[in-house]
Design a protein around this motif. Structure first.
Motif, PDB file in Angstrom:
ATOM      1  N   ALA A  56      65.568  59.305  53.628  1.00 57.38           N
ATOM      2  CA  ALA A  56      64.772  58.589  54.631  1.00 57.38           C
ATOM      3  C   ALA A  56      64.082  57.374  54.008  1.00 57.38           C
ATOM      4  O   ALA A  56      64.029  56.299  54.618  1.00 57.38           O
ATOM      5  N   LEU A  57      63.573  57.527  52.806  1.00 57.75           N
ATOM      6  CA  LEU A  57      62.930  56.396  52.126  1.00 57.75           C
ATOM      7  C   LEU A  57      63.939  55.307  51.804  1.00 57.75           C
ATOM      8  O   LEU A  57      63.638  54.110  51.928  1.00 57.75           O
ATOM      9  N   GLN A  58      65.132  55.694  51.408  1.00 60.63           N
ATOM     10  CA  GLN A  58      66.184  54.719  51.130  1.00 60.63           C
ATOM     11  C   GLN A  58      66.566  53.976  52.410  1.00 60.63           C
ATOM     12  O   GLN A  58      66.688  52.746  52.405  1.00 60.63           O
ATOM     13  N   ASP A  59      66.735  54.715  53.495  1.00 61.16           N
ATOM     14  CA  ASP A  59      67.057  54.085  54.781  1.00 61.16           C
ATOM     15  C   ASP A  59      65.950  53.144  55.234  1.00 61.16           C
ATOM     16  O   ASP A  59      66.216  52.062  55.760  1.00 61.16           O
ATOM     17  N   MET A  60      64.700  53.550  55.024  1.00 59.57           N
ATOM     18  CA  MET A  60      63.578  52.710  55.413  1.00 59.57           C
ATOM     19  C   MET A  60      63.575  51.411  54.604  1.00 59.57           C
ATOM     20  O   MET A  60      63.308  50.336  55.143  1.00 59.57           O
ATOM     21  N   GLY A  61      63.895  51.502  53.322  1.00 66.72           N
ATOM     22  CA  GLY A  61      63.985  50.298  52.501  1.00 66.72           C
ATOM     23  C   GLY A  61      65.077  49.359  52.990  1.00 66.72           C
ATOM     24  O   GLY A  61      64.885  48.135  53.044  1.00 66.72           O
ATOM     25  N   GLU A  62      66.230  49.933  53.358  1.00 66.88           N
ATOM     26  CA  GLU A  62      67.317  49.121  53.891  1.00 66.88           C
ATOM     27  C   GLU A  62      66.921  48.475  55.212  1.00 66.88           C
ATOM     28  O   GLU A  62      67.247  47.311  55.470  1.00 66.88           O
ATOM     29  N   LEU A  63      66.215  49.226  56.061  1.00 68.81           N
ATOM     30  CA  LEU A  63      65.776  48.669  57.339  1.00 68.81           C
ATOM     31  C   LEU A  63      64.764  47.543  57.146  1.00 68.81           C
ATOM     32  O   LEU A  63      64.787  46.549  57.873  1.00 68.81           O
ATOM     33  N   LYS A  64      63.884  47.707  56.170  1.00 69.18           N
ATOM     34  CA  LYS A  64      62.915  46.642  55.892  1.00 69.18           C
ATOM     35  C   LYS A  64      63.612  45.383  55.416  1.00 69.18           C
ATOM     36  O   LYS A  64      63.245  44.273  55.804  1.00 69.18           O
ATOM     37  N   ALA A  65      64.630  45.543  54.574  1.00 71.74           N
ATOM     38  CA  ALA A  65      65.386  44.381  54.103  1.00 71.74           C
ATOM     39  C   ALA A  65      66.111  43.711  55.263  1.00 71.74           C
ATOM     40  O   ALA A  65      66.116  42.475  55.384  1.00 71.74           O
ATOM     41  N   ALA A  66      66.722  44.500  56.142  1.00 69.08           N
ATOM     42  CA  ALA A  66      67.416  43.941  57.306  1.00 69.08           C
ATOM     43  C   ALA A  66      66.433  43.239  58.238  1.00 69.08           C
ATOM     44  O   ALA A  66      66.740  42.167  58.786  1.00 69.08           O
ATOM     45  N   GLN A  67      65.254  43.821  58.411  1.00 70.64           N
ATOM     46  CA  GLN A  67      64.238  43.198  59.270  1.00 70.64           C
ATOM     47  C   GLN A  67      63.789  41.872  58.676  1.00 70.64           C
ATOM     48  O   GLN A  67      63.597  40.892  59.405  1.00 70.64           O
ATOM     49  N   ALA A  68      63.623  41.812  57.367  1.00 68.01           N
ATOM     50  CA  ALA A  68      63.214  40.565  56.725  1.00 68.01           C
ATOM     51  C   ALA A  68      64.272  39.483  56.941  1.00 68.01           C
ATOM     52  O   ALA A  68      63.932  38.319  57.216  1.00 68.01           O
ATOM     53  N   GLN A  69      65.541  39.866  56.849  1.00 67.86           N
ATOM     54  CA  GLN A  69      66.615  38.896  57.090  1.00 67.86           C
ATOM     55  C   GLN A  69      66.598  38.427  58.542  1.00 67.86           C
ATOM     56  O   GLN A  69      66.765  37.235  58.812  1.00 67.86           O
ATOM     57  N   LEU A  70      66.395  39.351  59.472  1.00 67.76           N
ATOM     58  CA  LEU A  70      66.339  38.968  60.889  1.00 67.76           C
ATOM     59  C   LEU A  70      65.164  38.045  61.166  1.00 67.76           C
ATOM     60  O   LEU A  70      65.288  37.074  61.921  1.00 67.76           O
ATOM     61  N   GLU A  71      64.026  38.334  60.559  1.00 67.08           N
ATOM     62  CA  GLU A  71      62.855  37.480  60.757  1.00 67.08           C
ATOM     63  C   GLU A  71      63.097  36.093  60.189  1.00 67.08           C
ATOM     64  O   GLU A  71      62.695  35.093  60.782  1.00 67.08           O
ATOM     65  N   GLN A  72      63.776  36.025  59.042  1.00 69.03           N
ATOM     66  CA  GLN A  72      64.079  34.729  58.450  1.00 69.03           C
ATOM     67  C   GLN A  72      65.031  33.939  59.345  1.00 69.03           C
ATOM     68  O   GLN A  72      64.820  32.754  59.587  1.00 69.03           O
ATOM     69  N   ARG A  73      66.062  34.614  59.864  1.00 64.58           N
ATOM     70  CA  ARG A  73      66.989  33.941  60.771  1.00 64.58           C
ATOM     71  C   ARG A  73      66.290  33.482  62.040  1.00 64.58           C
ATOM     72  O   ARG A  73      66.569  32.397  62.558  1.00 64.58           O
ATOM     73  N   ALA A  74      65.386  34.310  62.556  1.00 59.02           N
ATOM     74  CA  ALA A  74      64.652  33.944  63.772  1.00 59.02           C
ATOM     75  C   ALA A  74      63.780  32.719  63.516  1.00 59.02           C
ATOM     76  O   ALA A  74      63.717  31.805  64.354  1.00 59.02           O
ATOM     77  N   THR A  75      63.138  32.688  62.361  1.00 59.45           N
ATOM     78  CA  THR A  75      62.304  31.531  62.017  1.00 59.45           C
ATOM     79  C   THR A  75      63.149  30.272  61.894  1.00 59.45           C
ATOM     80  O   THR A  75      62.781  29.206  62.402  1.00 59.45           O
ATOM     81  N   GLU A  76      64.310  30.399  61.234  1.00 60.93           N
ATOM     82  CA  GLU A  76      65.198  29.246  61.100  1.00 60.93           C
ATOM     83  C   GLU A  76      65.693  28.784  62.465  1.00 60.93           C
ATOM     84  O   GLU A  76      65.764  27.574  62.732  1.00 60.93           O
ATOM     85  N   SER A  77      66.015  29.728  63.335  1.00 61.11           N
ATOM     86  CA  SER A  77      66.487  29.389  64.673  1.00 61.11           C
ATOM     87  C   SER A  77      65.388  28.695  65.477  1.00 61.11           C
ATOM     88  O   SER A  77      65.645  27.698  66.167  1.00 61.11           O
ATOM     89  N   GLN A  78      64.174  29.201  65.379  1.00 62.07           N
ATOM     90  CA  GLN A  78      63.061  28.570  66.091  1.00 62.07           C
ATOM     91  C   GLN A  78      62.818  27.151  65.576  1.00 62.07           C
ATOM     92  O   GLN A  78      62.589  26.224  66.358  1.00 62.07           O
ATOM     93  N   ASN A  79      62.884  26.986  64.255  1.00 63.82           N
ATOM     94  CA  ASN A  79      62.690  25.648  63.687  1.00 63.82           C
ATOM     95  C   ASN A  79      63.794  24.699  64.144  1.00 63.82           C
ATOM     96  O   ASN A  79      63.534  23.530  64.452  1.00 63.82           O
ATOM     97  N   ASP A  80      65.032  25.197  64.204  1.00 62.16           N
ATOM     98  CA  ASP A  80      66.151  24.384  64.672  1.00 62.16           C
ATOM     99  C   ASP A  80      65.955  23.994  66.130  1.00 62.16           C
ATOM    100  O   ASP A  80      66.171  22.830  66.505  1.00 62.16           O
ATOM    101  N   LEU A  81      65.529  24.950  66.963  1.00 63.91           N
ATOM    102  CA  LEU A  81      65.285  24.641  68.382  1.00 63.91           C
ATOM    103  C   LEU A  81      64.149  23.626  68.535  1.00 63.91           C
ATOM    104  O   LEU A  81      64.247  22.705  69.361  1.00 63.91           O
ATOM    105  N   ARG A  82      63.094  23.778  67.760  1.00 68.53           N
ATOM    106  CA  ARG A  82      61.983  22.804  67.833  1.00 68.53           C
ATOM    107  C   ARG A  82      62.464  21.410  67.448  1.00 68.53           C
ATOM    108  O   ARG A  82      62.094  20.417  68.078  1.00 68.53           O
TER     109      ARG A  82
END
Length: 95
Positions: free
Chosen positions: A41-67
């Motif tokens: 469960a801890l390993q899965d949580m670490g993987e999910l946190k890494a995936a969430q960080a990547q999604l947040e980075q992509r979302a930020t880049e997408s928002q900056n591109d749209l702006r």
């Protein structure tokens, strides 16, 4: 002490050891399984946190591109409005 006493004592001792050892072994097995599940469960949580960080980075880049695209569109629109105003002013002077 007679042989019967020794056999009875030994049987009681074996029974006592068996009565204590069986629950201890089951408890140890359960603890091992829980430990494995928690590690996974801890390993899965670490993987999910890494995936969430990547999604947040992509979302930020997408928002900056749209702006940036919105700003470019606003600038183009302003340029077109300026040209129309100049054309209307120029045509008004001709008539």
């Amino acid at each position: 002490m007679t042989t019967e006493t020794w056999v009875t004592a030994l049987t009681g001792l074996v029974g006592l050891v068996a009565a204590v050892a069986a629950p201890v072994l089951r408890l140890n097995s359960a603890i091992t399984r829980l430990s494995t599940l928690i590690d996974r469960a801890l390993q899965d949580m670490g993987e999910l946190k890494a995936a969430q960080a990547q999604l947040e980075q992509r979302a930020t880049e997408s928002q900056n591109d749209l702006r940036r695209r919105i700003d470019q569109t606003r600038d183009r629109l302003h340029d077109h409005e300026s040209r129309l105003c100049l054309l209307e002013t120029h045509r008004g002077k001709e008539t």
